[in-house]
Each structure stands twice: as structure tokens, then as C-alpha cells.
Design a protein around this motif. Structure first.
Motif, PDB file in Angstrom:
ATOM      1  N   SER A  30       0.369  -1.255  -0.045  1.00 57.53           N
ATOM      2  CA  SER A  30       0.196  -0.011   0.001  1.00 57.53           C
ATOM      3  C   SER A  30       0.832   1.661   0.596  1.00 57.53           C
ATOM      4  O   SER A  30       0.477   1.725  -0.728  1.00 57.53           O
ATOM      5  CB  SER A  30      -1.101  -0.422   1.748  1.00 57.53           C
ATOM      6  N   SER A  31       2.115   0.981   1.312  1.00 63.21           N
ATOM      7  CA  SER A  31       2.905   2.612   0.807  1.00 63.21           C
ATOM      8  C   SER A  31       3.350   2.683  -0.633  1.00 63.21           C
ATOM      9  O   SER A  31       3.788   3.780  -0.472  1.00 63.21           O
ATOM     10  CB  SER A  31       3.907   2.922   2.611  1.00 63.21           C
ATOM     11  N   SER A  34       0.841   3.166  -3.533  1.00 56.29           N
ATOM     12  CA  SER A  34       0.739   5.268  -3.368  1.00 56.29           C
ATOM     13  C   SER A  34       1.908   5.758  -3.589  1.00 56.29           C
ATOM     14  O   SER A  34       1.788   7.362  -4.118  1.00 56.29           O
ATOM     15  CB  SER A  34       0.275   5.359  -1.926  1.00 56.29           C
ATOM     16  N   ARG A  35       2.738   6.138  -3.777  1.00 57.02           N
ATOM     17  CA  ARG A  35       3.782   6.376  -3.934  1.00 57.02           C
ATOM     18  C   ARG A  35       4.832   6.404  -5.905  1.00 57.02           C
ATOM     19  O   ARG A  35       5.564   6.120  -6.609  1.00 57.02           O
ATOM     20  CB  ARG A  35       5.323   6.639  -3.619  1.00 57.02           C
TER      21      ARG A  35
ATOM     22  N   LEU B 275       0.681   4.179   8.046  1.00 58.90           N
ATOM     23  CA  LEU B 275      -0.001   3.587   7.272  1.00 58.90           C
ATOM     24  C   LEU B 275      -1.015   5.000   7.487  1.00 58.90           C
ATOM     25  O   LEU B 275      -1.375   6.339   6.610  1.00 58.90           O
ATOM     26  CB  LEU B 275      -0.367   3.251   6.603  1.00 58.90           C
ATOM     27  N   LEU B 281       0.904   9.541   1.822  1.00 64.39           N
ATOM     28  CA  LEU B 281       1.066   8.680   1.651  1.00 64.39           C
ATOM     29  C   LEU B 281      -0.421   7.857   1.551  1.00 64.39           C
ATOM     30  O   LEU B 281      -1.114   7.712   2.465  1.00 64.39           O
ATOM     31  CB  LEU B 281       1.036   6.715   2.605  1.00 64.39           C
ATOM     32  N   CYS B 282      -1.458   8.339   0.587  1.00 66.39           N
ATOM     33  CA  CYS B 282      -2.770   8.283   0.177  1.00 66.39           C
ATOM     34  C   CYS B 282      -3.255   7.169   0.845  1.00 66.39           C
ATOM     35  O   CYS B 282      -3.058   6.128  -0.163  1.00 66.39           O
ATOM     36  CB  CYS B 282      -2.664   9.790  -0.456  1.00 66.39           C
TER      37      CYS B 282
END
Lengths: 136, 485
Positions: A30-31, A34-35, B275, B281-282
Motif C-alpha cells: 500500500s505504501s 501510493s508512491r 500508513l 501516503l494517500c
């Protein structure tokens, strides 16, 4: 125009996450997503090997405590294959013993080590800086 | 034949000589008296007759006996020289007796001492002044697999070498040797021991020449010559530390495992929290919900592990009170399933409970809850996404039979043996401290239950718990689906 070229130059990088814990996989994935990184996850070293053979992997995030084979032996095998030896590796671990192990990691060319629990944002930054180094 | 022998005092030559001489003197006096009797005119005042020839012999004999008797009564004061001689004789006798006693008791003590050393549980061997082995006990034979006959008289370095990786207290520092792959070490030279006869206790490695290597605890003591310059004997006691090292290793592994198992959900919690917290961190709303569920699940996982650790400690103490009361099985099963539903959902598993509505067992509700929670969470842990975990209960032969089945990877035959042991090292997927099944077994024993496991590799496992049924029973069957994906 310049911006477009730059974006082209920074084409989406692919990160392979080798981690048996579903939560950690989800957090890292997820992190990174997101980038704007592409992420593939493997539960075990043999799945990881398939990904490595099939796709071009830019960076590996490896958990040391894995089923079937421990992370260190996987790392050792990885560094013995010329095509893969240049891929930067970030090692994560829940339990990590002695300085002896860290020395071993250094021996395998691993400089980045994250002890769980770690800040996902920090991990993402390290991924960014390692990939930037390889581009340079 | 003239010698007089006193049974108490033994043969005393001087005394015998004296008795003989006095006897002879008495006989001569008797003979003279006879002559006087025969030849005296007028006849003697006491005896008025002339003795016949046999009477003469009787008188002679009687005189001799009287002489012997008188000499027996006569306690002479020994002279200075004879006293000295007597004393020396007595002293010699006394000394020889002491010598006999001493040598006997020494022989006995030596035998005892050797028997103790021979049979001692620790390996003991001794070295002479030049380092040759001159004693090698049975434990040493077992430890090194070398017979006494093969090592006696040999220099100890040819038989056994001791290595130390650290500095040795009481010994001169030797040269460190070793390759890059192993820690540097030095061979222990027992002759450099300067601990002044005291004991030195070392934890070192012992290596039998051409044989095995084992960790050992060694104590050394020396016997020095009276001038304390030379070492006459070195006594070395060797204790095999293999078992202790294994226990130590097991403890370390156990701590590593517990740390890993605690750290893993904790780092998940912190990771998810990180998170959610970091605006850079969308995270989508859907993910946010997912992460929150995962947060709770990880927290529950930690709690279960901590509870298990506490329970293990309590079980070890034997301080677990158990009550026996009618327990409604279906209710307990549904509660357990309810609690673990989030865990099952997180892994995309279906979890079902099938039990008679009015099925009762004589049991301890809390303990049963704990047993089932462990069994069901294990089944969830070892199942793969999309699979099903089934909990069924029924009554058979006055027993309540509760089965928990999964279609996970199954348990290997060789692993079944250790399944219910503390910290069993079975690790396949996810984390497992190996405490769950140990607790299950212990608690099942406490509530008078039985547990059996049936498992086939790649097909799945079924844990069956059997409890004494309560009088309350019913025939209605109800199927209840507590959760599905």
C-alpha cells in the motif's frame, strides 16, 4: 516537455516484496503503490524466483524469516547469480540476532536493514533513494 | 620341653630361663634333702623313715614343681637393659600392628576412592608429571568412546585436546589459532595451570583425536611436590555439556520465536497505524477500513499469544483450578466462532458451526473456550484463502465429540509425535510459537477430555475433542452458519 521527459525517465519501477506475513505485505504494498511503484508480492523464495525470472525487478524487499528457506540463504543464492546480483536489496526482519548476522548481510552487499516495526514512509524513502542511485 | 609358656604373655624367653633355673635349683635342693634323709643319724625331725627309691623320685619331682610354682609367683623387677629391650620389642610390635592396620585401611580407602572415581557420572582422568594419562574412568570411556587400555600411558594431547575461545583464568595465555570461518581458539595446556592447587572451572570445547567434539565443563586441580615446585599429578574432571547447550539453544530459540511472534503483530499494528497517519501516503477509504480491521485482528492475535504464554506458565505451576458443570456446547462453539470470525474473514475463509441445539457436556466452560479458540485459530492459521474451517459436535457413547477440520496442508507423520509438546517447532505458514497445542493438551487433560488428531498431508487436519456428556441431551439437529466469506 521537460517534465514529460523526466516522467519518462522515471518510468514506474517494479519492487518485489518477499514477505510471508500478509499484513506486512499489505503495508509495504500500500505504501509503495501510493508512491507510484509497481509491486509484486511473494510469500516464499520459490515464488520470488519465478517473479525474478519472468519480470524485470528493480528492487527487492526481503524478510529474513521465511518459510521453507531462510532469507539469508536466499540472499546468498541471489548474489551468486550475475543477473540478479546487481538488484538492490532491502532486508527486513522481526527478530534479528547478532552483529555477526549484520556483518554477513554487509558481506552480501546489503546496506539497508529495517528492523520491524518500522515506519512505512521511511521504507518508501529508502526505496526511492536506492532506486535513484541505480539510475544515476 | 622345659620351656614354660604363659598363654597370656606368650613365649617369654627370659622368664622361661628363670623358671627353668629355679626349677633345677629346687630339684637339686630336693635331692640334697633326700641325701640328708638317707644318711642322717639320728633321723630328721619331720621324716623318720628312710625313703625308698620311688619316694626319692616323687620328692625330686615335687621339689621341681614347687620351684616352678614359686618362680611363677616371683615378680622380678626387670633390669634397665631388659626393660629397654622389652620396650623396643613392644614398640616394634605396636608399630607393626599400626602398619598392618594402616595398610589395610589404605587399601580399603584406595579401593573405595577408585570405585567412586571409576563410577563417577563425570569423566575423570589424571596425568602424571610428564602429562601421560594414568587414570581414565568409565565416564571418560563413554564420553570419548576410547577404552582405558587404549589411552593409559599415552600423552594426553594425543588423545584429547581442549580448546578455549576466551582467556583462561589461572592459565598462561596460549597462542590463538583458527580460521576466518570459525572463532579463534587456543588449546588448553594443563601444565600452565598456576591456580595453586585450587580448582579452575572452564567451559571449553573438547575434541577427541580423530573423533567427536563436544562442549565440556572442565575443572582442573593439581597435586604439587612437597617443595611446591613441580606438579606431580593433574586431576581433570570433564562434564559433557551437550545437553545443557541444547537446552540453552532451545531456550534461545524459544525466546526468538516468542519475540518474533509478538513483534510480528505489533509491527503490523504500527505499520498500519503509520500508513493511516502519514498524509503523504494517500490511502483510499476502502483501504482505510481494511487496515482498521487488520489493526484489531493483530491486537487480538497478540492478546491470544500473551494469554497463551501466561496460561503456559500457570499450567507449569499446576495452579489451574477447574470446575465441572453442564456446559451448552453449541453456545461455546458459537462464541468461539464469533470471536474468530474477523480472523477467518481476513483470510477469506468460511467458518461454520454444526451442533445439536441441546448438546451438553460436563466441563469447565472457560477452559473449553480456551481449547476451542486455540484449535479453531490454528485451523484458520493453516488454511489457505477460499478454504473452509468446519466445527461439528455430536454425542456418541455418552461422549460429546467436537471436531474442528480444515483443508490446510496437513501434518506430517513425524510431526504428529511432537504436536502437543511445548514449543514444538512445527512452522509452516504464519507464525506459531507452538504453545497453542500444548495448552490444548494440558487443558483437555484437566477437564477429563481426550484429544485426537487425524491428518493427511495436502488434504487437511481434523482435531477431535471428546468430553464426558452431561445428562441433559436433545435430539434436534440444527445447522448454523456463523460466518462465510
Amino acid at each position: 516537455m521537460e517534465v514529460a521527459e523526466k516522467t519518462w525517465g522515471l518510468m514506474k519501477k517494479k519492487v518485489l516484496v518477499i514477505e510471508d506475513n500478509a499484513d506486512h505485505q499489505a503495508i509495504i504494498k500500500s505504501s509503495l503503490v501510493s508512491r507510484n511503484y509497481l509491486v509484486v508480492c511473494a510469500d516464499n523464495p520459490s515464488d520470488a524466483l519465478h517473479y525474478l525470472l519472468d519480470e524485470k525487478i528493480d528492487l527487492i524487499i526481503l524478510d529474513l524469516w521465511l518459510p521453507e528457506m531462510d532469507g539469508l540463504s536466499f540472499l546468498k543464492d541471489l548474489k551468486n547469480v550475475p543477473e540478479f546480483s546487481e538488484i538492490p536489496v532491502i532486508v527486513t526482519s522481526g527478530t534479528f540476532g547478532s552483529e555477526y548476522d549484520i556483518l554477513k548481510l554487509n558481506g552480501y552487499g546489503v546496506r539497508e536493514f529495517f528492523m520491524k516495526p518500522y515506519d512505512p514512509a521511511e521504507l518508501v524513502e529508502t526505496v526511492g533513494s536506492l532506486l535513484k542511485k541505480t539510475v544515476d | 620341653m622345659f620351656y614354660y609358656t604363659d598363654p597370656k604373655r606368650g613365649r617369654d624367653m627370659k622368664r622361661q630361663k628363670r623358671v627353668f633355673l629355679i626349677g633345677l635349683l629346687a630339684a637339686i635342693l630336693g635331692y640334697l634333702w633326700e641325701l640328708y634323709l638317707i644318711h642322717s643319724h639320728p633321723p630328721f625331725i619331720f621324716v623318720k623313715i628312710k625313703p625308698t627309691w620311688w619316694m626319692q623320685w616323687v620328692i625330686l619331682f615335687a621339689a621341681w614343681r614347687i620351684g616352678v610354682f614359686i618362680s611363677g609367683l616371683w615378680k622380678t623387677q626387670p633390669t634397665a637393659s631388659s626393660q629397654k629391650e622389652n620396650d623396643r620389642e613392644e614398640e616394634l610390635k605396636y608399630l607393626s600392628r599400626i602398619y598392618q592396620d594402616l595398610s589395610n585401611s589404605l587399601r580399603l580407602e584406595k579401593g573405595k576412592f577408585e570405585a567412586v572415581l571409576r563410577g563417577a557420572p563425570d569423566g575423570i582422568f589424571t596425568l602424571d608429571e610428564v602429562g601421560r594419562i594414568n587414570f581414565w574412568n568409565e565416564s571418560m570411556e563413554k564420553l570419548t568412546e576410547l577404552k582405558k587400555e587404549d589411552v593409559l600411558g599415552k600423552p594426553y594431547e594425543d588423545v584429547l585436546t581442549f580448546y578455549s575461545t576466551g582467556k583462561l583464568v589461572g592459565f598462561e595465555q596460549g597462542t590463538m589459532e583458527g580460521s576466518s570461518s570459525s572463532e579463534p581458539r587456543q588449546a588448553v595446556n594443563f601444565f600452565s595451570f598456576n591456580g595453586d592447587q585450587s580448582l579452575s572451572f572452564l567451559e571449553i570445547d573438547a575434541e577427541v583425536s580423530g573423533g567427536k567434539e563436544f562442549p565440556a565443563a572442565v575443572s582442573v586441580s593439581t597435586l604439587k611436590s612437597p617443595d611446591k615446585k613441580n606438579t606431580e599429578q593433574i586431576i581433570i574432571t570433564v562434564k559433557d555439556m551437550t545437553a545443557q547447550k541444547e537446552i540453552e539453544k532451545l531456550r534461545e530459540e524459544m525466546i526468538a520465536m516468542i519475540t518474533h511472534d509478538l513483534r510480528s503483530p505489533l509491527s503490523s499494528i504500527l505499520g498500519y497505524a503509520g500508513l493511516l497517519q502519514n498524509p503523504k501516503l494517500c490511502v483510499s477509504e476502502e483501504d482505510r477500513q481494511k487496515f482498521l480491521t487488520a489493526l484489531i485482528r493483530s491486537g487480538k492475535g497478540m492478546l491470544l499469544l500473551i494469554n497463551n504464554l501466561l496460561e503456559t506458565a500457570r499450567l507449569g505451576d499446576g495452579k489451574v483450578p477447574v470446575i465441572s458443570e453442564p456446559v451448552k456446547i453449541k453456545m461455546v462453539l458459537e462464541e468461539v466462532a464469533e470471536n474468530l470470525l474477523a480472523l477467518a474473514k481476513g483470510k477469506n475463509l468460511s467458518l461454520s458451526v454444526e451442533a445439536k441445539d441441546n448438546l451438553w457436556a460436563d466441563s469447565d466452560k472457560d477452559k473449553l473456550h480456551e481449547i476451542l479458540t486455540n484449535l479453531v485459530s490454528n485451523a484458520i492459521k493453516f488454511s489457505r484463502s477460499g478454504e473452509a474451517v468446519k466445527i461439528t459436535a455430536f454425542e456418541k457413547a455418552q461422549e460429546v465429540v467436537i471436531s474442528i477440520s480444515d483443508s490446510g496442508p496437513g501434518i506430517r507423520a513425524e510431526e504428529k509425535e511432537y504436536l502437543f509438546e511445548k514449543f514444538s517447532k512445527i512452522k509452516k505458514q504464519g507464525s506459531t510459537t507452538g504453545l497453542g497445542l500444548y495448552i490444548v493438551k494440558k487443558l483437555t487433560d484437566k477437564i477429563n477430555g481426550r484429544i485426537v488428531v487425524e491428518s493427511q498431508e495436502a488434504i487437511g487436519s481434523t482435531f477431535t475433542l471428546k468430553l464426558p456428556a452431561s445428562k441433559k441431551a436433545s435430539s434436534s439437529v440444527q445447522l448454523s452458519l456463523v460466518g462465510s466469506r
